[in-house]
Design a protein around this motif. Structure first.
Motif, short mmCIF file in Angstrom:
data_model
loop_
_atom_site.label_atom_id
_atom_site.label_comp_id
_atom_site.label_asym_id
_atom_site.label_seq_id
_atom_site.Cartn_x
_atom_site.Cartn_y
_atom_site.Cartn_z
N SER A 65 0.82 -1.22 0.00
CA SER A 65 0.00 0.00 0.00
C SER A 65 0.85 1.26 0.00
CB SER A 65 -0.92 0.00 1.22
OG SER A 65 -1.65 1.19 1.25
N ASN A 66 1.14 1.77 -1.19
CA ASN A 66 1.92 3.01 -1.29
C ASN A 66 1.20 4.19 -0.65
OD1 ASN A 66 3.92 1.69 -2.69
ND2 ASN A 66 3.04 2.18 -4.68
N SER A 67 -0.11 4.26 -0.84
CA SER A 67 -0.84 5.42 -0.32
C SER A 67 -0.84 5.44 1.21
CB SER A 67 -2.26 5.48 -0.87
OG SER A 67 -2.91 4.27 -0.71
N LYS B 1 -14.85 14.27 13.87
CA LYS B 1 -14.69 15.51 13.12
C LYS B 1 -14.82 15.29 11.61
CE LYS B 1 -13.54 19.03 14.72
NZ LYS B 1 -14.32 20.18 15.10
N GLU B 2 -14.25 14.20 11.14
CA GLU B 2 -14.25 13.98 9.70
C GLU B 2 -13.94 12.52 9.40
OE1 GLU B 2 -14.03 15.91 5.70
OE2 GLU B 2 -14.03 17.02 7.58
N ILE B 3 -14.58 12.02 8.37
CA ILE B 3 -14.25 10.70 7.82
C ILE B 3 -13.67 10.96 6.44
CG2 ILE B 3 -15.12 8.46 7.08
CD1 ILE B 3 -17.39 8.83 9.18
N VAL B 4 -12.40 10.63 6.28
CA VAL B 4 -11.69 10.83 5.02
C VAL B 4 -11.60 9.48 4.33
CG1 VAL B 4 -9.52 11.54 3.95
CG2 VAL B 4 -10.36 12.73 6.01
N ILE B 5 -12.10 9.43 3.11
CA ILE B 5 -12.07 8.18 2.36
C ILE B 5 -11.21 8.39 1.12
CG2 ILE B 5 -13.42 6.39 1.19
CD1 ILE B 5 -15.85 7.48 2.92
N VAL B 6 -10.21 7.55 0.98
CA VAL B 6 -9.33 7.60 -0.18
C VAL B 6 -9.72 6.42 -1.08
CG1 VAL B 6 -6.95 7.59 -1.02
CG2 VAL B 6 -7.49 8.63 1.21
N TYR B 7 -10.45 6.73 -2.14
CA TYR B 7 -10.90 5.70 -3.08
C TYR B 7 -9.79 5.37 -4.07
CZ TYR B 7 -15.56 6.77 -1.32
OH TYR B 7 -16.66 6.96 -0.51
N ASP B 8 -9.84 4.16 -4.61
CA ASP B 8 -8.87 3.73 -5.63
C ASP B 8 -7.44 3.91 -5.14
OD1 ASP B 8 -9.76 2.51 -7.92
OD2 ASP B 8 -10.11 4.36 -9.02
N ALA B 9 -7.22 3.68 -3.86
CA ALA B 9 -5.94 3.99 -3.23
C ALA B 9 -4.76 3.27 -3.87
CB ALA B 9 -6.00 3.66 -1.74
N ASN B 10 -4.98 2.07 -4.34
CA ASN B 10 -3.88 1.31 -4.93
C ASN B 10 -3.55 1.74 -6.36
OD1 ASN B 10 -6.29 0.26 -5.80
ND2 ASN B 10 -5.64 -1.87 -5.75
N THR C 248 -8.88 3.79 3.44
CA THR C 248 -8.48 3.62 2.05
C THR C 248 -9.23 2.42 1.47
OG1 THR C 248 -6.56 2.26 2.67
CG2 THR C 248 -6.19 4.62 2.40
N THR C 249 -9.56 2.54 0.19
CA THR C 249 -10.24 1.43 -0.49
C THR C 249 -9.56 1.19 -1.83
OG1 THR C 249 -11.81 2.65 -1.87
CG2 THR C 249 -12.46 2.26 0.43
N GLY C 250 -9.66 -0.03 -2.30
CA GLY C 250 -9.16 -0.35 -3.62
C GLY C 250 -10.19 -0.07 -4.68
N GLY C 251 -11.42 0.22 -4.27
CA GLY C 251 -12.52 0.42 -5.21
C GLY C 251 -12.79 1.88 -5.52
N LYS C 252 -13.54 2.07 -6.56
CA LYS C 252 -13.93 3.41 -6.99
C LYS C 252 -15.06 3.95 -6.11
CE LYS C 252 -12.79 2.55 -11.83
NZ LYS C 252 -11.45 3.05 -11.66
N GLU C 253 -15.15 5.26 -6.03
CA GLU C 253 -16.17 5.90 -5.20
C GLU C 253 -17.57 5.46 -5.61
OE1 GLU C 253 -17.44 10.33 -3.58
OE2 GLU C 253 -15.82 10.14 -5.04
N ARG C 254 -17.83 5.37 -6.91
CA ARG C 254 -19.18 5.01 -7.36
C ARG C 254 -19.57 3.58 -6.96
NH1 ARG C 254 -16.24 5.25 -12.29
NH2 ARG C 254 -15.96 3.18 -13.20
N SER C 255 -18.59 2.73 -6.68
CA SER C 255 -18.89 1.36 -6.25
C SER C 255 -19.48 1.32 -4.85
CB SER C 255 -17.62 0.51 -6.29
OG SER C 255 -17.13 0.39 -7.60
N TYR C 256 -19.17 2.35 -4.04
CA TYR C 256 -19.64 2.40 -2.66
C TYR C 256 -20.82 3.34 -2.54
CZ TYR C 256 -15.40 -0.14 -1.57
OH TYR C 256 -14.41 -1.10 -1.52
#
Length: 174
Positions: free
Chosen positions: A16-18, A144-153, A107-115
């Motif tokens: 996981s580079n990200s 305070k915040e939920i940060v989601i990094v989509y397509d992280a890989n 972080t997710t390996g999937g695209k935002e639209r998938s979730y």
């Protein structure tokens, strides 16, 4: 600057580079303490009393992890089960999470639209990590915040740096 504990759980960090780039942010700043659960507890034996004691020393918390099989990594789930003490809910008991700021970085390996309801998985990331969200709210932490990094890989080095800068700005606003 608020003293911040980052509870990090990634069972496959070498892939996981990200996440590596994001955790480098914590390592470089003195007000952040990084606890890598998979490094600290490879045998899954949580030192709950020590962890509860540690929590009391921080003003703010970050939970960072990848979405694994549509939920939290197993060691993070165990850490929450073992460390979050139901006695904190009793009147007169010190609740070290009450009123404390919490950020969740997923972080997710999937695209935002998938979730999304219409997407491949039919659930949002927030719904998939609702166990953590509810637990924090029960213990009166302030999310305070939920940060989601989509397509992280699939992020380029430049995109990872942009995510890290965005997150650093968010934390430094506080």
């Amino acid at each position: 600057m608020k003293k911040t504990l980052t509870v990090f759980a990634h069972p496959y960090l070498e892939h996981s580079n990200s996440n590596v780039e994001l955790i480098n942010f914590y390592v470089r700043h003195q007000h952040y303490t990084l606890r890598d659960l998979y490094e600290e507890y490879p045998d899954f034996h949580i030192a709950a009393f020590r962890e509860r004691k540690r929590i009391k020393n921080y003003d703010r918390f970050i939970f960072q992890f990848p979405l694994i099989w549509f939920g939290m990594p197993p060691l993070l789930r165990l850490w929450i089960d073992e460390v979050f003490d139901r006695n904190w809910l009793n009147e007169g008991e010190e609740n070290p999470l009450e009123g404390k700021e919490v950020f969740i970085v997923v972080t997710t390996g999937g695209k935002e639209r998938s979730y999304s309801r219409e997407g491949t998985y039919h659930y949002t990331v927030e719904e998939l990590i609702s166990g953590l969200i509810v637990s924090l709210k029960v213990f009166k932490a302030v999310i305070k915040e939920i940060v989601i990094v989509y397509d992280a890989n699939k992020l380029t080095k430049k995109e990872i740096i942009r995510q890290k800068q965005r997150f650093a700005q968010l934390l430094n606003q506080e």
